[in-house]
Design an enzyme around this catalytic site. Structure first.
Site, short mmCIF file in Angstrom:
data_model
loop_
_atom_site.label_atom_id
_atom_site.label_comp_id
_atom_site.label_asym_id
_atom_site.label_seq_id
_atom_site.Cartn_x
_atom_site.Cartn_y
_atom_site.Cartn_z
N CYS A 123 0.87 -1.18 0.00
CA CYS A 123 0.00 0.00 0.00
C CYS A 123 0.90 1.23 0.00
O CYS A 123 2.08 1.14 0.35
CB CYS A 123 -0.91 0.01 1.23
SG CYS A 123 -2.27 1.19 1.08
N CYS A 133 -3.95 6.06 0.07
CA CYS A 133 -3.40 4.77 -0.35
C CYS A 133 -2.95 4.75 -1.81
O CYS A 133 -2.48 3.73 -2.30
CB CYS A 133 -4.43 3.67 -0.09
SG CYS A 133 -4.88 3.54 1.66
N LYS A 202 -12.45 -5.17 2.18
CA LYS A 202 -11.90 -4.27 3.18
C LYS A 202 -12.79 -3.05 3.32
O LYS A 202 -13.03 -2.32 2.36
CB LYS A 202 -10.48 -3.84 2.77
CG LYS A 202 -9.88 -2.81 3.73
CD LYS A 202 -8.42 -2.54 3.46
CE LYS A 202 -7.90 -1.43 4.36
NZ LYS A 202 -6.49 -1.14 4.16
N GLU A 240 -16.42 -7.97 -4.84
CA GLU A 240 -14.99 -7.64 -4.67
C GLU A 240 -14.15 -8.91 -4.61
O GLU A 240 -13.08 -8.98 -5.23
CB GLU A 240 -14.78 -6.83 -3.38
CG GLU A 240 -15.18 -5.36 -3.46
CD GLU A 240 -14.16 -4.53 -4.26
OE1 GLU A 240 -13.12 -5.07 -4.67
OE2 GLU A 240 -14.44 -3.33 -4.48
N LYS A 255 -11.63 -7.76 6.24
CA LYS A 255 -11.06 -6.83 7.21
C LYS A 255 -12.01 -5.67 7.44
O LYS A 255 -12.49 -5.10 6.45
CB LYS A 255 -9.73 -6.32 6.66
CG LYS A 255 -9.03 -5.31 7.53
CD LYS A 255 -7.82 -4.80 6.81
CE LYS A 255 -7.26 -3.64 7.59
NZ LYS A 255 -6.36 -2.83 6.85
C1 PBG Z 1 -3.05 0.17 4.85
C2 PBG Z 1 -3.59 -0.63 5.96
C3 PBG Z 1 -4.42 -0.25 7.03
C4 PBG Z 1 -4.54 -1.36 7.85
C5 PBG Z 1 -3.84 -2.39 7.25
N1 PBG Z 1 -3.28 -1.94 6.08
C6 PBG Z 1 -5.00 1.06 7.38
C7 PBG Z 1 -6.03 1.67 6.54
O1 PBG Z 1 -6.47 1.12 5.53
O2 PBG Z 1 -6.40 2.78 6.89
C8 PBG Z 1 -5.30 -1.41 9.15
C9 PBG Z 1 -4.86 -2.45 10.11
C10 PBG Z 1 -5.32 -2.27 11.50
O3 PBG Z 1 -6.16 -1.41 11.83
O4 PBG Z 1 -4.84 -3.05 12.32
N2 PBG Z 1 -3.95 0.61 3.90
#
Ligand code: PBG
Length: 337
Positions: A123, A133, A202, A240, A255
């Site tokens: 990312c 991102c 996500k 997705e 997630k």
């Molecule tokens: C990067 C990313 C994030 C998380 C994992 N990869 C943050 C986001 O998308 O804002 C979150 C992981 C966590 O809260 O433990 N994009």
């Protein structure tokens, strides 16, 4: 007189032994992947506590290596790396720097712990000065990330991780088409054997709050709702996941975790690919905070939450509790949730 005719579920709950025998779900060390935050710093001894994530630290390369060594001795099987670069810019160039902090961390960990599976988060948000991102159009303050121009940078990031020796790459950016672009770039660079674990479903979640402190990756303006999913949507999550599978994902992730157990089960039922779940920072911190107040039994709640992910259908759980679980197990208490 006739015995009452009803189901006596308590027969199989009578003793610890019979409960052990008929337990349907088990949490094993290989089910857990530990996230680490590694910092590009001149302070080789850096071990900075993350305020919003008790028990978690921003680590220098040396400290990461040391901590991973201890965890491997306890049975750690896999980890995922997040990097904090020295400098950020509009194009997130630290993400795909061949000598960037994550690339160096991979090389170090693979040299010293060859059996440990090292995955990486792919990312740009930890590397862009605006905290989004992907790429923004010049002078954009709406936070509307440009999708297609971002894809090449994500692919370069994934290839640079593979070159450094990463065993798996995990794109978390939520740009459309990134899995296809990353898969193709990996294949062309000779990394056809490196799997892609996509953060397929996500959500734009408030549960990421503590992580953004940990990774110093909060967006400077706007939010992530034009690329991360609306928490209200389930069918969209299936689309997705299908798209990422069609593009070549090997593992599909949901997630956050606990608030989205339904999505884990839906993916498990709809697809044959392995499903992963991320118990994110906010989920971890809530349990830690309640336990610190004496309101819940931390070990019991941790084991119950990990068991719930497995029961819902996840094969792999990304969790900040991984080391706690391994320590508990070493004391002979693991897996008795
Ligand atoms: C990067 C990313 C994030 C998380 C994992 N990869 C943050 C986001 O998308 O804002 C979150 C992981 C966590 O809260 O433990 N994009």
């Amino acid at each position: 007189m006739d015995q009452p005719c009803f189901f006596r579920g308590r027969r199989l709950r009578k003793t610890p032994t019979i409960r052990d025998i008929f337990r349907e779900t088990h949490v094993r060390p290989e089910d857990l992947m530990m996230p680490y935050f590694v910092v590009d710093t001149d302070d080789a001894a850096l071990r900075k506590p993350i305020g919003a994530m008790p028990g978690q630290f921003q680590l220098s390369l040396d400290e990461l290596d040391r901590q991973v060594g201890q965890a491997v001795a306890l049975g750690l099987r896999s980890c995922i790396l997040f990097g904090l670069p020295k400098a950020k810019d509009a194009r997130g160039s630290g993400a795909y720097d061949p000598d960037g902090i994550v690339q160096r961390a991979i090389r170090r960990l693979k040299a010293n712990h060859p059996d440990l599976l090292v995955a990486t988060d792919v990312c740009l948000c930890e590397y862009t000065d605006h905290g989004h991102c992907g790429l923004l159009r010049q002078d954009d303050t709406s936070g509307e990330v440009s999708n297609d121009p971002t894809l090449d940078l994500l692919a370069r990031t994934a290839v640079s991780h593979a070159r450094a020796g990463a065993d798996m790459v995990a794109p978390s950016d939520m740009m459309d088409g990134r899995v296809a672009e990353i898969r193709q770039a990996l294949d062309e660079a000779g990394f056809a054997q490196v799997p892609v674990m996509s953060y397929a479903v996500k959500y734009a979640s408030a549960f990421y709050g503590p992580f953004r402190e940990a990774a110093e990756s909060a967006p400077k303006f706007g939010d992530r709702r034009t690329y991360q999913m609306d928490p209200a949507n389930a069918r969209e999550g299936l689309r997705e996941a299908q798209a990422d599978i069609d593009e070549g994902a090997d593992i599909i992730m949901v997630k956050p975790g606990m608030p989205y157990l339904d999505m884990i089960t839906r993916l498990r039922e709809a697809f044959d690919l392995p499903v992963a779940a991320y118990q994110v920072s906010g989920e971890y911190s809530m349990i830690k905070a309640a336990a610190a107040n004496g309101w819940i039994d931390e070990a019991a709640v941790m084991l119950e939450s990990l068991t719930a992910f497995k029961r819902a259908g996840a094969e792999l759980i990304l969790t900040y509790f991984t080391e706690d679980f391994l320590r508990l197990r070493a004391q002979g208490q693991g897996g008795k949730a």
